[in-house]
Design a protein around this motif. Structure first.
Motif, PDB file in Angstrom:
ATOM      1  N   LEU A  69      -9.404  -5.228   0.998  1.00 15.18           N
ATOM      2  CA  LEU A  69      -8.713  -4.573  -0.122  1.00 15.18           C
ATOM      3  C   LEU A  69      -8.801  -5.410  -1.392  1.00 15.18           C
ATOM      4  CD1 LEU A  69      -5.529  -3.013   1.507  1.00 15.18           C
ATOM      5  CD2 LEU A  69      -7.404  -1.815   0.368  1.00 15.18           C
ATOM      6  N   ARG A  70      -8.659  -6.696  -1.254  1.00 13.31           N
ATOM      7  CA  ARG A  70      -8.789  -7.584  -2.419  1.00 13.31           C
ATOM      8  C   ARG A  70     -10.217  -7.560  -2.954  1.00 13.31           C
ATOM      9  NH1 ARG A  70      -4.014 -10.389  -3.065  1.00 13.31           N
ATOM     10  NH2 ARG A  70      -2.834 -10.699  -1.165  1.00 13.31           N
ATOM     11  N   ALA A  71     -11.186  -7.501  -2.050  1.00 10.06           N
ATOM     12  CA  ALA A  71     -12.584  -7.415  -2.489  1.00 10.06           C
ATOM     13  C   ALA A  71     -12.794  -6.149  -3.324  1.00 10.06           C
ATOM     14  CB  ALA A  71     -13.517  -7.432  -1.284  1.00 10.06           C
ATOM     15  N   LEU A  72     -12.212  -5.037  -2.874  1.00  6.25           N
ATOM     16  CA  LEU A  72     -12.353  -3.785  -3.619  1.00  6.25           C
ATOM     17  C   LEU A  72     -11.586  -3.831  -4.948  1.00  6.25           C
ATOM     18  CD1 LEU A  72     -12.205  -1.131  -0.755  1.00  6.25           C
ATOM     19  CD2 LEU A  72     -14.205  -2.164  -1.850  1.00  6.25           C
ATOM     20  N   GLN A  73     -10.459  -4.515  -4.957  1.00  2.00           N
ATOM     21  CA  GLN A  73      -9.715  -4.692  -6.210  1.00  2.00           C
ATOM     22  C   GLN A  73     -10.539  -5.494  -7.212  1.00  2.00           C
ATOM     23  OE1 GLN A  73      -6.126  -6.508  -4.749  1.00  2.00           O
ATOM     24  NE2 GLN A  73      -5.146  -4.543  -4.293  1.00  2.00           N
ATOM     25  N   SER A  91     -23.229  -6.144  -1.584  1.00  2.00           N
ATOM     26  CA  SER A  91     -23.378  -6.647  -0.221  1.00  2.00           C
ATOM     27  C   SER A  91     -22.098  -7.330   0.243  1.00  2.00           C
ATOM     28  CB  SER A  91     -24.558  -7.619  -0.156  1.00  2.00           C
ATOM     29  OG  SER A  91     -24.733  -8.096   1.151  1.00  2.00           O
ATOM     30  N   SER A  92     -21.506  -8.134  -0.624  1.00  2.00           N
ATOM     31  CA  SER A  92     -20.260  -8.831  -0.269  1.00  2.00           C
ATOM     32  C   SER A  92     -19.121  -7.849  -0.048  1.00  2.00           C
ATOM     33  CB  SER A  92     -19.884  -9.832  -1.362  1.00  2.00           C
ATOM     34  OG  SER A  92     -20.842 -10.857  -1.445  1.00  2.00           O
ATOM     35  N   ALA A  93     -18.994  -6.851  -0.926  1.00  2.00           N
ATOM     36  CA  ALA A  93     -17.916  -5.866  -0.786  1.00  2.00           C
ATOM     37  C   ALA A  93     -18.107  -5.020   0.473  1.00  2.00           C
ATOM     38  CB  ALA A  93     -17.855  -4.983  -2.030  1.00  2.00           C
ATOM     39  N   ILE A  94     -19.346  -4.622   0.741  1.00  2.00           N
ATOM     40  CA  ILE A  94     -19.628  -3.828   1.942  1.00  2.00           C
ATOM     41  C   ILE A  94     -19.384  -4.656   3.193  1.00  2.00           C
ATOM     42  CG2 ILE A  94     -21.496  -2.704   3.238  1.00  2.00           C
ATOM     43  CD1 ILE A  94     -22.520  -1.669   0.465  1.00  2.00           C
ATOM     44  N   LEU A 109     -19.199   2.706  -1.072  1.00  2.00           N
ATOM     45  CA  LEU A 109     -19.814   1.650  -1.878  1.00  2.00           C
ATOM     46  C   LEU A 109     -21.332   1.805  -1.921  1.00  2.00           C
ATOM     47  CD1 LEU A 109     -17.646  -1.408  -0.808  1.00  2.00           C
ATOM     48  CD2 LEU A 109     -17.794  -0.431  -3.113  1.00  2.00           C
ATOM     49  N   LEU A 110     -21.919   2.214  -0.806  1.00  2.00           N
ATOM     50  CA  LEU A 110     -23.358   2.458  -0.767  1.00  2.00           C
ATOM     51  C   LEU A 110     -23.735   3.570  -1.747  1.00  2.00           C
ATOM     52  CD1 LEU A 110     -26.172   1.999   0.496  1.00  2.00           C
ATOM     53  CD2 LEU A 110     -25.517   3.634   2.290  1.00  2.00           C
TER      54      LEU A 110
END
Length: 195
Positions: A69-73, A91-94, A109-110
């Motif tokens: 969730l923090r990555a997406l934020q 790549s990191s978020a996925i 994300l893709l």
């Protein structure tokens, strides 16, 4: 985080994006995601502009900690700041989503990265398939293998087939898993211990 600011003043290190990115890289490698986020906040307070590397590194730190969730934020913050995402960012978020079994978010994300003109690679598609595998979404995994790989002109590898096999296994579809082993060999790939 204040140590970086203090060091830069005492040792005449420039307080710039590159300096912060270097420190973020160290925190990412040390799996210190909370400190990475604090440093990013400090960077903003110091009016040092973050760039793609800044956000990608912070997202990577969150991904390694399972903080999807923090990555997406951070992806949202990145967009709001007008900083473009690249293949490494996505790549990191996925990867963060894959580790949490958030296959729908990984798929979103893709799709988003393609809309933004960022080309997915084999590693990214494999990670999305792995996200599907975590929850037994074998149909989605197969669609990625049979539709997305050819559409993008990418070649599936052993990791691809292993992830699709894992999706079938999670869904208790033993025949599908066996079919993938045959397809893997037909593609000229040798099954390994994971297969």
């Amino acid at each position: 985080t204040t140590e970086i600011y203090t060091l830069s003043l005492h040792d005449a290190l420039p307080i710039c994006t590159v300096t912060y990115n270097s420190a973020l890289h160290v925190l990412d490698r040390a799996r210190r995601w909370k400190l990475a986020l604090k440093l990013l906040k400090q960077m903003r307070r110091a009016n040092v502009p973050p760039n793609t590397i800044t956000f990608s590194t912070a997202i990577s730190a969150c991904a390694k900690a399972g903080e999807w969730l923090r990555a997406l934020q951070l992806m949202q913050m990145m967009r709001a700041a007008g900083v473009p995402a690249n293949t490494i960012t996505y790549s990191s978020a996925i990867t963060a989503c894959e580790r949490a079994g958030e296959w729908r978010r990984a798929m979103q994300l893709l799709e988003e990265m393609e809309r933004e003109g960022v080309s997915p690679d084999t590693i990214i598609l494999n990670t999305v398939i792995a996200a599907c595998a975590r929850v037994g979404e074998s149909g989605r995994a197969l669609a990625l293998l049979h539709e997305d790989f050819p559409r993008l002109g990418l070649q599936p590898d052993a990791v691809t087939y292993n992830a699709v096999i894992a999706a079938h296994a999670k869904a208790l579809q033993w025949q599908g898993a066996l079919d993938m082993l045959v397809a893997m060999e037909r593609a000229g790939l040798t099954p390994d211990l994971i297969s």
